[in-house]
Scaffold this motif. Structure first.
Motif, PDB file in Angstrom:
ATOM      1  N   ASP A 359       0.853  -1.193   0.000  1.00  0.00           N
ATOM      2  CA  ASP A 359       0.000   0.000   0.000  1.00  0.00           C
ATOM      3  C   ASP A 359       0.891   1.246   0.000  1.00  0.00           C
ATOM      4  OD1 ASP A 359      -1.821   2.016   0.379  1.00  0.00           O
ATOM      5  OD2 ASP A 359      -2.662   1.212   2.243  1.00  0.00           O
ATOM      6  N   SER A 360       0.877   2.002  -1.084  1.00  0.00           N
ATOM      7  CA  SER A 360       1.727   3.183  -1.199  1.00  0.00           C
ATOM      8  C   SER A 360       1.349   4.262  -0.192  1.00  0.00           C
ATOM      9  CB  SER A 360       1.667   3.749  -2.621  1.00  0.00           C
ATOM     10  OG  SER A 360       0.342   4.169  -2.932  1.00  0.00           O
ATOM     11  N   GLU A 361       0.141   4.203   0.333  1.00  0.00           N
ATOM     12  CA  GLU A 361      -0.280   5.191   1.322  1.00  0.00           C
ATOM     13  C   GLU A 361       0.330   4.925   2.698  1.00  0.00           C
ATOM     14  OE1 GLU A 361      -2.109   7.904   0.617  1.00  0.00           O
ATOM     15  OE2 GLU A 361      -2.000   7.245  -1.477  1.00  0.00           O
ATOM     16  N   ARG A 362       0.792   3.710   2.922  1.00  0.00           N
ATOM     17  CA  ARG A 362       1.348   3.356   4.226  1.00  0.00           C
ATOM     18  C   ARG A 362       2.872   3.445   4.271  1.00  0.00           C
ATOM     19  NH1 ARG A 362      -0.741   0.115   7.930  1.00  0.00           N
ATOM     20  NH2 ARG A 362       1.017   0.988   9.087  1.00  0.00           N
ATOM     21  N   ILE A 363       3.527   3.305   3.127  1.00  0.00           N
ATOM     22  CA  ILE A 363       4.986   3.278   3.114  1.00  0.00           C
ATOM     23  C   ILE A 363       5.532   4.704   3.092  1.00  0.00           C
ATOM     24  CG2 ILE A 363       5.148   3.125   0.593  1.00  0.00           C
ATOM     25  CD1 ILE A 363       7.544   1.283   0.975  1.00  0.00           C
ATOM     26  N   GLN A 364       6.570   4.954   3.893  1.00  0.00           N
ATOM     27  CA  GLN A 364       7.220   6.262   3.896  1.00  0.00           C
ATOM     28  C   GLN A 364       8.721   6.064   3.808  1.00  0.00           C
ATOM     29  OE1 GLN A 364       5.986   9.627   6.515  1.00  0.00           O
ATOM     30  NE2 GLN A 364       8.085   9.509   7.343  1.00  0.00           N
ATOM     31  N   LEU A 365       9.292   6.399   2.664  1.00  0.00           N
ATOM     32  CA  LEU A 365      10.731   6.312   2.450  1.00  0.00           C
ATOM     33  C   LEU A 365      11.241   7.669   1.977  1.00  0.00           C
ATOM     34  CD1 LEU A 365      10.969   2.865   0.617  1.00  0.00           C
ATOM     35  CD2 LEU A 365      11.531   3.351   3.017  1.00  0.00           C
ATOM     36  N   VAL A 366      12.404   8.084   2.493  1.00  0.00           N
ATOM     37  CA  VAL A 366      12.957   9.378   2.101  1.00  0.00           C
ATOM     38  C   VAL A 366      14.408   9.271   1.616  1.00  0.00           C
ATOM     39  CG1 VAL A 366      11.440  10.638   3.677  1.00  0.00           C
ATOM     40  CG2 VAL A 366      13.726   9.969   4.447  1.00  0.00           C
ATOM     41  N   ASP A 367      15.041   8.137   1.823  1.00  0.00           N
ATOM     42  CA  ASP A 367      16.389   7.934   1.299  1.00  0.00           C
ATOM     43  C   ASP A 367      16.545   6.490   0.853  1.00  0.00           C
ATOM     44  OD1 ASP A 367      16.952   6.373   3.545  1.00  0.00           O
ATOM     45  OD2 ASP A 367      18.326   7.805   4.462  1.00  0.00           O
ATOM     46  N   GLY A 368      17.717   6.151   0.331  1.00  0.00           N
ATOM     47  CA  GLY A 368      17.937   4.801  -0.178  1.00  0.00           C
ATOM     48  C   GLY A 368      18.668   3.892   0.768  1.00  0.00           C
ATOM     49  N   GLY A 370      18.623   4.158   4.471  1.00  0.00           N
ATOM     50  CA  GLY A 370      18.054   3.947   5.801  1.00  0.00           C
ATOM     51  C   GLY A 370      18.725   4.760   6.878  1.00  0.00           C
ATOM     52  N   LEU A 371      19.600   5.693   6.482  1.00  0.00           N
ATOM     53  CA  LEU A 371      20.274   6.520   7.482  1.00  0.00           C
ATOM     54  C   LEU A 371      19.321   7.543   8.098  1.00  0.00           C
ATOM     55  CD1 LEU A 371      23.116   6.735   8.669  1.00  0.00           C
ATOM     56  CD2 LEU A 371      23.680   8.391   6.893  1.00  0.00           C
ATOM     57  N   SER A 372      18.231   7.845   7.401  1.00  0.00           N
ATOM     58  CA  SER A 372      17.250   8.790   7.926  1.00  0.00           C
ATOM     59  C   SER A 372      16.288   8.091   8.882  1.00  0.00           C
ATOM     60  CB  SER A 372      16.449   9.413   6.787  1.00  0.00           C
ATOM     61  OG  SER A 372      15.422  10.242   7.302  1.00  0.00           O
ATOM     62  N   ARG A 373      15.908   8.814   9.915  1.00  0.00           N
ATOM     63  CA  ARG A 373      14.925   8.299  10.869  1.00  0.00           C
ATOM     64  C   ARG A 373      13.494   8.578  10.409  1.00  0.00           C
ATOM     65  NH1 ARG A 373      17.858   6.919  15.492  1.00  0.00           N
ATOM     66  NH2 ARG A 373      15.955   6.697  16.723  1.00  0.00           N
ATOM     67  N   LYS A 374      13.346   9.194   9.235  1.00  0.00           N
ATOM     68  CA  LYS A 374      12.006   9.446   8.706  1.00  0.00           C
ATOM     69  C   LYS A 374      11.450   8.264   7.925  1.00  0.00           C
ATOM     70  CE  LYS A 374      11.787  14.499   8.383  1.00  0.00           C
ATOM     71  NZ  LYS A 374      11.633  15.650   7.469  1.00  0.00           N
ATOM     72  N   ASN A 375      12.257   7.286   7.604  1.00  0.00           N
ATOM     73  CA  ASN A 375      11.761   6.095   6.912  1.00  0.00           C
ATOM     74  C   ASN A 375      10.857   5.303   7.844  1.00  0.00           C
ATOM     75  OD1 ASN A 375      13.308   6.405   4.439  1.00  0.00           O
ATOM     76  ND2 ASN A 375      15.112   5.879   5.657  1.00  0.00           N
ATOM     77  N   LEU A 376       9.702   4.905   7.331  1.00  0.00           N
ATOM     78  CA  LEU A 376       8.753   4.111   8.112  1.00  0.00           C
ATOM     79  C   LEU A 376       8.149   3.035   7.218  1.00  0.00           C
ATOM     80  CD1 LEU A 376       6.844   6.912  10.084  1.00  0.00           C
ATOM     81  CD2 LEU A 376       8.501   5.286  11.028  1.00  0.00           C
ATOM     82  N   VAL A 377       8.267   1.781   7.661  1.00  0.00           N
ATOM     83  CA  VAL A 377       7.651   0.653   6.964  1.00  0.00           C
ATOM     84  C   VAL A 377       7.071  -0.288   8.008  1.00  0.00           C
ATOM     85  CG1 VAL A 377       9.268   0.813   5.026  1.00  0.00           C
ATOM     86  CG2 VAL A 377       9.776  -0.736   6.921  1.00  0.00           C
ATOM     87  N   THR A 378       6.249  -1.218   7.564  1.00  0.00           N
ATOM     88  CA  THR A 378       5.689  -2.211   8.474  1.00  0.00           C
ATOM     89  C   THR A 378       6.338  -3.576   8.227  1.00  0.00           C
ATOM     90  OG1 THR A 378       3.914  -3.009   7.037  1.00  0.00           O
ATOM     91  CG2 THR A 378       3.472  -1.001   8.311  1.00  0.00           C
ATOM     92  N   PRO A 379       6.343  -4.455   9.219  1.00  0.00           N
ATOM     93  CA  PRO A 379       6.809  -5.816   8.968  1.00  0.00           C
ATOM     94  C   PRO A 379       6.022  -6.498   7.847  1.00  0.00           C
ATOM     95  CG  PRO A 379       6.680  -5.424  11.317  1.00  0.00           C
ATOM     96  CD  PRO A 379       6.058  -4.232  10.655  1.00  0.00           C
ATOM     97  N   ALA A 380       4.700  -6.270   7.803  1.00  0.00           N
ATOM     98  CA  ALA A 380       3.869  -6.958   6.812  1.00  0.00           C
ATOM     99  C   ALA A 380       4.246  -6.562   5.394  1.00  0.00           C
ATOM    100  CB  ALA A 380       2.393  -6.670   7.077  1.00  0.00           C
ATOM    101  N   MET A 381       4.482  -5.264   5.140  1.00  0.00           N
ATOM    102  CA  MET A 381       4.840  -4.859   3.782  1.00  0.00           C
ATOM    103  C   MET A 381       6.243  -5.335   3.425  1.00  0.00           C
ATOM    104  SD  MET A 381       5.508  -0.708   4.015  1.00  0.00           S
ATOM    105  CE  MET A 381       3.806  -0.354   4.470  1.00  0.00           C
ATOM    106  N   THR A 382       7.120  -5.438   4.412  1.00  0.00           N
ATOM    107  CA  THR A 382       8.463  -5.951   4.150  1.00  0.00           C
ATOM    108  C   THR A 382       8.408  -7.425   3.771  1.00  0.00           C
ATOM    109  OG1 THR A 382       9.298  -4.351   5.777  1.00  0.00           O
ATOM    110  CG2 THR A 382      10.805  -6.089   5.065  1.00  0.00           C
ATOM    111  N   ILE A 383       7.528  -8.179   4.424  1.00  0.00           N
ATOM    112  CA  ILE A 383       7.312  -9.579   4.046  1.00  0.00           C
ATOM    113  C   ILE A 383       6.782  -9.674   2.612  1.00  0.00           C
ATOM    114  CG2 ILE A 383       5.784 -11.557   4.436  1.00  0.00           C
ATOM    115  CD1 ILE A 383       8.094 -11.611   6.346  1.00  0.00           C
ATOM    116  N   LYS A 384       5.860  -8.794   2.253  1.00  0.00           N
ATOM    117  CA  LYS A 384       5.346  -8.803   0.877  1.00  0.00           C
ATOM    118  C   LYS A 384       6.461  -8.578  -0.130  1.00  0.00           C
ATOM    119  CE  LYS A 384       0.532  -7.344   1.605  1.00  0.00           C
ATOM    120  NZ  LYS A 384      -0.489  -6.308   1.302  1.00  0.00           N
ATOM    121  N   LEU A 385       7.371  -7.669   0.197  1.00  0.00           N
ATOM    122  CA  LEU A 385       8.494  -7.397  -0.696  1.00  0.00           C
ATOM    123  C   LEU A 385       9.396  -8.619  -0.820  1.00  0.00           C
ATOM    124  CD1 LEU A 385       9.861  -5.064  -2.335  1.00  0.00           C
ATOM    125  CD2 LEU A 385      11.321  -4.743  -0.321  1.00  0.00           C
TER     126      LEU A 385
END
Length: 489
Positions: A359-368, A370-385
């Motif tokens: 779900d693109s509405e739930r994923i928040q990435l700002v860099d490539g 992971g050095l930023s603390r603004k990145n936010l993902v869920t375990p479930a979407m990571t499993i999907k990936l």
């Protein structure tokens, strides 16, 4: 097999009648002040074997690199290569070039890598000039980094990180990981230490050696600072006898760093430049390549090798370059971000995440990286990936992705985890992630026979030593393996 899988899942999710608590939950609860996000899935069937807070958002740290490398492999393919080109403009008059040399960057993060003969590229370029009989250049050397935007850092990176090599600046033209390697050695007690500098580009660096030698057995006290917007570096480490202090320091303006390194090799080859060493942004006129001629080219290793460096070694700079490359090569036409920017790279990556049903509405990435603390993902979407990559329609993409992950107890950031008689030794292929109060582990459990498992373990907001959290993660995975012995039959 599906019935057996469901039975195992029931045990792991609920525990058996002899236990008041699922033993996997008990492992996580050994650190109750941590915020845990965990999910384990059978890749083939999709059966969930364990989950905790699987739909909550977590800072993934360097597990972000799984998102970056998945999108790059999915869209660019494992055989994509960068090409860096040397151009000349002007006229030849005997051994003199009356004009400029221009190095046109392609975004390749691997040029002059520290683990290689970093000056080889420049010697190849010098060979090409020598073959043309050029010994003098009455013009400038210009570094063209315009393949990317001019934003050198990731979004919201901590200022405390910017001195160090893991937060190196991003540029479309880079050299030696955009770092300088400093190594301080003790001399005589109370005296200044010796400092080695690699590469030796004193014309570009201003290094102040304020190190001190202290008694044997004392603790090493590291001291490094690079002043903002400059290459003035102070090394003030206190180094005990019998020890040394290596450190990689991020340099300012990787484009000019590249140009200075190139010029140093030309000088060593008796090719003399009479003009300036310039970043293309400092060239007074608008530059075009219409009248320029290609003199030499350098081709990178395939992107599959670069991605292995990203995931096995958790290389931040490579990850940032790959993200911007995707945004330059395949920009999203629905977005107004600049091609070659991190924002466009993330917008382009959303194609892959959509294919993975994220779900693109739930994923928040700002860099490539992971050095930023603004990145936010869920375990479930990571499993999907992870499941999407394992079932990728192009087998070479899955092969490259799996090969890029660290192998437990053997290499990369997992070399010293799951060692000895650990059940996970050699069977866990995963990506680690570490920031302050953040520790992550995500990847696959490779069964000798049976089902492939995908797992994600996020720990956020914990207090205390990260080593304790990593031990819990390793124990969780080891128990998971031991709890499913029938999968190995």
């Amino acid at each position: 097999m599906r019935t057996l899988s469901c039975f195992i899942a029931l045990i792991l999710l609920t525990g058996n009648l002899c236990r008041a608590q699922n033993p996997l939950d008990a492992i996580l609860d050994a650190r109750p002040n941590a915020w845990w996000g965990v999910m384990v899935v059978d890749v083939a069937s999709g059966d969930t074997l364990f989950m905790r807070n699987a739909e909550r958002s977590f800072m993934p740290a360097s597990v972000t690199k799984l998102y970056t490398t998945s999108a790059v492999l999915d869209q660019l393919g494992p055989n994509y290569r960068y090409v860096t080109q040397l151009y000349m403009e002007g006229s030849l008059n005997g051994h003199v070039l009356n004009g400029n040399l221009i190095v046109r960057g392609s975004g390749d993060p691997s040029t002059g890598a520290p683990d290689s003969n970093s000056m080889d590229l420049f010697h190849v370029f010098a060979d090409s000039l020598s073959k043309l009989g050029i010994h003098e250049i009455h013009g400038d050397i210009i570094g063209d980094d315009n393949i990317f935007d001019d934003v050198p850092l990731g979004a919201d990176w901590s200022w405390e990180d910017l001195t160090f090599g893991y937060a190196a600046q991003i540029s479309g033209l880079t050299f030696h990981d955009a770092i300088v390697d400093l190594h301080a050695y003790p001399t005589s007690l109370g005296q200044k230490g010796n400092l080695t500098v690699t590469p030796e580009l004193q014309s570009y660096l201003n290094i102040d050696n304020q190190t001190q030698t202290i008694p044997r057995g004392k603790s090493l006290v590291e001291g490094h600072i690079r002043f903002p917007e400059s290459n003035r570096i102070i090394v003030s480490s206190e180094v005990p006898l019998g020890r040394s202090d290596p450190e990689a320091i991020a340099i300012h303006n990787p484009t000019l760093y590249f140009v200075h390194a190139f010029n140093s090799v030309l000088a060593s080859r008796n090719i003399h430049v009479h003009g300036q060493l310039l970043d293309i942004d400092d060239v007074s006129k608008d530059f075009t390549y219409s009248e320029a001629k290609i003199v030499a080219s350098h081709t990178s290793p395939p992107i599959s090798e670069l991605i292995a460096t990203v995931n096995k070694e958790s290389h931040n700079l490579y990850a940032e370059h790959l993200l911007k490359t995707l945004g330059q090569k395949y920009p999203n036409p629905d977005e107004e971000f600049e091609p070659g920017s991190a924002a466009m790279g993330i917008a382009s990556s959303m194609r892959t995440y959509a294919r993975a049903d994220i779900d693109s509405e739930r994923i928040q990435l700002v860099d490539g990286s992971g050095l930023s603390r603004k990145n936010l993902v869920t375990p479930a979407m990571t499993i999907k990936l992870l499941r999407y990559m394992a079932a990728h329609p192009a087998p070479e993409v899955w092969d490259s992705f799996l090969a890029s992950l660290a192998i437990a107890g053997q290499d990369g950031t997992l070399e010293y985890r799951f060692i000895g008689n650990s059940p996970g030794y050699g069977r866990v292929r995963a990506k680690t992630g570490t920031l302050g109060n953040v520790s992550s582990l995500a990847g696959y459990i490779m069964p000798p026979n049976g089902s492939l498992l995908a797992f994600v373990i996020f720990a956020n907001h914990y207090q205390g030593r990260a080593a304790v959290i990593r031990e819990i993660q390793d124990s969780f995975v080891n128990m998971l393996i031991e709890s499913t012995p029938e999968r190995n039959k």
